[in-house]
Motif scaffolding. Structure first.
Motif, PDB file in Angstrom:
ATOM      1  N   ILE A  43       0.841  -1.216   0.000  1.00 52.49           N
ATOM      2  CA  ILE A  43       0.000   0.000   0.000  1.00 52.49           C
ATOM      3  C   ILE A  43       0.867   1.255   0.000  1.00 52.49           C
ATOM      4  O   ILE A  43       2.077   1.173   0.142  1.00 52.49           O
ATOM      5  N   ASP A  44       0.224   2.415  -0.125  1.00 52.90           N
ATOM      6  CA  ASP A  44       0.928   3.701  -0.189  1.00 52.90           C
ATOM      7  C   ASP A  44       1.304   4.145   1.231  1.00 52.90           C
ATOM      8  O   ASP A  44       0.422   4.266   2.097  1.00 52.90           O
ATOM      9  N   GLU A  45       2.613   4.417   1.435  1.00 50.02           N
ATOM     10  CA  GLU A  45       3.094   4.857   2.759  1.00 50.02           C
ATOM     11  C   GLU A  45       2.326   6.065   3.264  1.00 50.02           C
ATOM     12  O   GLU A  45       2.068   6.218   4.449  1.00 50.02           O
ATOM     13  N   ARG A  46       1.978   6.940   2.328  1.00 52.62           N
ATOM     14  CA  ARG A  46       1.345   8.197   2.734  1.00 52.62           C
ATOM     15  C   ARG A  46      -0.010   7.949   3.391  1.00 52.62           C
ATOM     16  O   ARG A  46      -0.410   8.664   4.305  1.00 52.62           O
ATOM     17  N   ASP A  47      -0.712   6.905   2.918  1.00 52.94           N
ATOM     18  CA  ASP A  47      -2.019   6.599   3.524  1.00 52.94           C
ATOM     19  C   ASP A  47      -1.843   6.177   4.988  1.00 52.94           C
ATOM     20  O   ASP A  47      -2.643   6.541   5.852  1.00 52.94           O
ATOM     21  N   ILE A  48      -0.786   5.426   5.241  1.00 53.63           N
ATOM     22  CA  ILE A  48      -0.536   4.996   6.628  1.00 53.63           C
ATOM     23  C   ILE A  48      -0.246   6.230   7.490  1.00 53.63           C
ATOM     24  O   ILE A  48      -0.791   6.388   8.591  1.00 53.63           O
ATOM     25  N   LEU A  49       0.584   7.118   6.969  1.00 53.58           N
ATOM     26  CA  LEU A  49       1.000   8.291   7.758  1.00 53.58           C
ATOM     27  C   LEU A  49      -0.167   9.234   8.034  1.00 53.58           C
ATOM     28  O   LEU A  49      -0.304   9.773   9.137  1.00 53.58           O
ATOM     29  N   ILE A  50      -1.012   9.427   7.025  1.00 52.68           N
ATOM     30  CA  ILE A  50      -2.178  10.312   7.220  1.00 52.68           C
ATOM     31  C   ILE A  50      -3.062   9.728   8.322  1.00 52.68           C
ATOM     32  O   ILE A  50      -3.537  10.438   9.216  1.00 52.68           O
ATOM     33  N   GLU A  51      -3.244   8.425   8.294  1.00 53.24           N
ATOM     34  CA  GLU A  51      -4.095   7.799   9.308  1.00 53.24           C
ATOM     35  C   GLU A  51      -3.452   7.893  10.704  1.00 53.24           C
ATOM     36  O   GLU A  51      -4.122   8.179  11.691  1.00 53.24           O
ATOM     37  N   LEU A  52      -2.130   7.678  10.764  1.00 54.39           N
ATOM     38  CA  LEU A  52      -1.446   7.792  12.070  1.00 54.39           C
ATOM     39  C   LEU A  52      -1.558   9.209  12.615  1.00 54.39           C
ATOM     40  O   LEU A  52      -1.746   9.412  13.819  1.00 54.39           O
ATOM     41  N   GLY A  53      -1.462  10.197  11.716  1.00 53.72           N
ATOM     42  CA  GLY A  53      -1.595  11.599  12.140  1.00 53.72           C
ATOM     43  C   GLY A  53      -3.010  11.842  12.663  1.00 53.72           C
ATOM     44  O   GLY A  53      -3.194  12.488  13.695  1.00 53.72           O
ATOM     45  N   ARG A  54      -3.996  11.298  11.942  1.00 51.51           N
ATOM     46  CA  ARG A  54      -5.388  11.480  12.369  1.00 51.51           C
ATOM     47  C   ARG A  54      -5.625  10.852  13.755  1.00 51.51           C
ATOM     48  O   ARG A  54      -6.312  11.390  14.605  1.00 51.51           O
ATOM     49  N   MET A  55      -4.967   9.700  13.978  1.00 55.72           N
ATOM     50  CA  MET A  55      -5.135   9.003  15.263  1.00 55.72           C
ATOM     51  C   MET A  55      -4.296   9.629  16.383  1.00 55.72           C
ATOM     52  O   MET A  55      -4.373   9.209  17.517  1.00 55.72           O
ATOM     53  N   GLN A  56      -3.445  10.603  16.012  1.00 53.57           N
ATOM     54  CA  GLN A  56      -2.543  11.240  16.973  1.00 53.57           C
ATOM     55  C   GLN A  56      -1.637  10.212  17.649  1.00 53.57           C
ATOM     56  O   GLN A  56      -1.463  10.203  18.886  1.00 53.57           O
ATOM     57  N   ALA A  57      -1.068   9.317  16.834  1.00 49.72           N
ATOM     58  CA  ALA A  57      -0.158   8.297  17.365  1.00 49.72           C
ATOM     59  C   ALA A  57       1.066   8.976  17.961  1.00 49.72           C
ATOM     60  O   ALA A  57       1.545   9.983  17.440  1.00 49.72           O
ATOM     61  N   VAL A  58       1.576   8.416  19.042  1.00 49.24           N
ATOM     62  CA  VAL A  58       2.748   9.018  19.696  1.00 49.24           C
ATOM     63  C   VAL A  58       3.869   7.990  19.790  1.00 49.24           C
ATOM     64  O   VAL A  58       3.660   6.804  19.556  1.00 49.24           O
ATOM     65  N   GLY A  59       5.068   8.465  20.151  1.00 45.74           N
ATOM     66  CA  GLY A  59       6.228   7.586  20.289  1.00 45.74           C
ATOM     67  C   GLY A  59       5.902   6.429  21.230  1.00 45.74           C
ATOM     68  O   GLY A  59       5.210   6.617  22.225  1.00 45.74           O
ATOM     69  N   GLY A  60       6.397   5.243  20.885  1.00 45.84           N
ATOM     70  CA  GLY A  60       6.096   4.053  21.687  1.00 45.84           C
ATOM     71  C   GLY A  60       4.959   3.261  21.074  1.00 45.84           C
ATOM     72  O   GLY A  60       4.697   2.125  21.462  1.00 45.84           O
ATOM     73  N   GLN A  61       4.260   3.860  20.095  1.00 43.04           N
ATOM     74  CA  GLN A  61       3.130   3.153  19.472  1.00 43.04           C
ATOM     75  C   GLN A  61       3.517   2.636  18.087  1.00 43.04           C
ATOM     76  O   GLN A  61       2.683   2.564  17.185  1.00 43.04           O
ATOM     77  N   GLU A  62       4.784   2.235  17.936  1.00 32.35           N
ATOM     78  CA  GLU A  62       5.258   1.752  16.636  1.00 32.35           C
ATOM     79  C   GLU A  62       4.438   0.561  16.132  1.00 32.35           C
ATOM     80  O   GLU A  62       4.283   0.348  14.930  1.00 32.35           O
ATOM     81  N   ASP A  63       3.905  -0.238  17.058  1.00 34.31           N
ATOM     82  CA  ASP A  63       3.108  -1.398  16.635  1.00 34.31           C
ATOM     83  C   ASP A  63       1.837  -0.984  15.888  1.00 34.31           C
ATOM     84  O   ASP A  63       1.300  -1.734  15.071  1.00 34.31           O
ATOM     85  N   LEU A  64       1.372   0.251  16.147  1.00 36.42           N
ATOM     86  CA  LEU A  64       0.185   0.769  15.453  1.00 36.42           C
ATOM     87  C   LEU A  64       0.410   0.871  13.939  1.00 36.42           C
ATOM     88  O   LEU A  64      -0.532   0.786  13.150  1.00 36.42           O
ATOM     89  N   ILE A  65       1.678   1.073  13.549  1.00 38.71           N
ATOM     90  CA  ILE A  65       1.982   1.266  12.126  1.00 38.71           C
ATOM     91  C   ILE A  65       1.517   0.032  11.340  1.00 38.71           C
ATOM     92  O   ILE A  65       0.852   0.140  10.302  1.00 38.71           O
ATOM     93  N   TYR A  66       1.832  -1.132  11.872  1.00 37.46           N
ATOM     94  CA  TYR A  66       1.440  -2.377  11.184  1.00 37.46           C
ATOM     95  C   TYR A  66      -0.060  -2.597  11.250  1.00 37.46           C
ATOM     96  O   TYR A  66      -0.674  -3.050  10.298  1.00 37.46           O
ATOM     97  N   GLU A  67      -0.649  -2.260  12.401  1.00 34.59           N
ATOM     98  CA  GLU A  67      -2.110  -2.409  12.544  1.00 34.59           C
ATOM     99  C   GLU A  67      -2.824  -1.554  11.499  1.00 34.59           C
ATOM    100  O   GLU A  67      -3.742  -2.008  10.819  1.00 34.59           O
TER     101      GLU A  67
END
Ligand SMILES: CC[C@H](O)CC(=O)C(=O)O
Ligand code: MN
Length: 345
Positions: free
Chosen positions: A302-326
């Protein structure tokens, strides 16, 4: 008239660890440390990218134990002093004691912008050990100025001698940096620092804004080697600040030499602003998520940018690296569903 001094702290051997996939060799660290020492950089940082104790499956395994790297760096320095980064919850008080035995003289205790209270015992330990002790408030774009001031005051009350505004996502714009540093200068007595990332090409402008608003500690990395699009470029910053009339105490030719003759030779790729790092700055995602996101995007096609936009929307913070795969798995799942449901023409 005496020039105002600015302390440039170089983070090539720590923030650069993210870009190097935590694979610094002893030789690379030795040569970089020698160059920084020759250029008369007062402090430079050596640790895993995620701070002491960061070597793990979650954050990335180090090729060489960070304590050995700290020892190597300290052994070649006559002038420069070694700083270490410590994120409570990743690094421990024991890690800090070990780092001091290896040669560390400064600790920077880093927390999320709203979580300074978890740093009390680490700041106190830093002071007890006689270290220059610094508080580092990460993801500074995620909280209003009043919250930043409240959290910085906590750091100061625990004994921090410097408190940093850390633009981990490279998301701040110069007027926002001015506003934050000015508020801290007005409300705190300790020194104020700024750490920038270049995801929106604002690292140097933000640095200038920070210094003009009264920051006296500024981070940079050689050739900008660091997470995301990298940091404010140390050797360029020396030239810019000296040109503006500040005293950095750093020798310009020597700092250019170590950037070009040492760091540029081992960098895995130039520290450019590509589509993904730009989106990190735009959507406010932790710069150290970049390489993990690239990996996840490849794995799920998939497109990296889609993952990043979603992580930004979720306000992911440091320590939540596992969220990237989810998040990547969810996007891949949703898009495969969309595909099956699409009408066949
Ligand atoms: C994961 C720690 C992080 O890389 C610290 C830092 O440099 C930042 O937040 O920008
Ligand atoms: Mn950083």
């Amino acid at each position: 008239m005496t020039k105002r001094s600015v302390e440039i702290l170089d983070v090539t051997l720590r923030d650069g660890s993210h870009s190097m996939k935590h694979a610094f060799t002893k030789e690379q660290v030795r040569e970089t440390a020698k160059g920084l020492d020759k250029a008369k950089v007062n402090y430079f940082e050596v640790s895993h990218g995620d701070g002491l104790g960061g070597s793990s499956l979650q954050y990335g395994l180090s090729l060489v134990d960070e304590l050995e790297l700290i020892e190597v760096a300290a052994s070649v320095c006559e002038y420069s002093k070694i700083s270490v980064l410590l994120l409570p919850g990743i690094g421990t008080k024991n890690d800090l004691n070990d780092a001091v035995k290896a040669g560390a003289k400064m600790v920077r205790v880093a927390t999320h912008i709203t979580e300074a209270d978890v740093a009390k015992q680490h700041i106190e330990l830093g002071r007890e050990l006689g270290l220059k002790t610094v508080g580092f408030l990460m993801m500074a774009h995620m909280a209003p100025v009043e919250k930043l001031v409240e959290q910085a005051k906590l750091f100061e009350s625990y004994g921090a001698e410097v408190v940093y505004v850390t633009d981990s996502a490279g998301a701040l714009l110069p007027h926002e940096v001015t506003e934050r540093i000015t508020a801290l200068k007005n409300e705190l007595s300790c020194e104020i620092g700024f750490h920038g990332h270049n995801n929106l090409s604002m690292a140097m402008a933000n640095t200038v804004a920070a210094v003009q608003a009264g920051a006296t500690y500024i981070d940079g990395s050689l050739r900008a080697l660091g997470a995301g699009s990298g940091n404010t470029q140390t050797e360029v910053m020396v030239a810019v600040l000296e040109k503006m009339g500040y005293n950095t105490g750093i020798d310009l030719y020597s700092i250019i030499d170590v950037a070009n003759d040492v760091v540029a030779q081992y960098m895995p790729r130039p520290q450019e602003i590509n589509g993904s790092s730009l989106i990190m700055g735009y959507s406010g995602v932790y710069s150290s998520f970049l390489l993990h996101t690239e990996k996840a995007a490849k794995r799920f096609g998939i497109d990296e940018r889609d993952i990043l936009i979603e992580l930004g929307r979720m306000q992911a913070v440091g320590g939540q690296e596992d969220l990237i795969y989810e998040v990547a798995a969810k996007i891949a799942h949703n898009s495969s569903n969309t595909h099956t449901e699409a009408p066949i023409s």
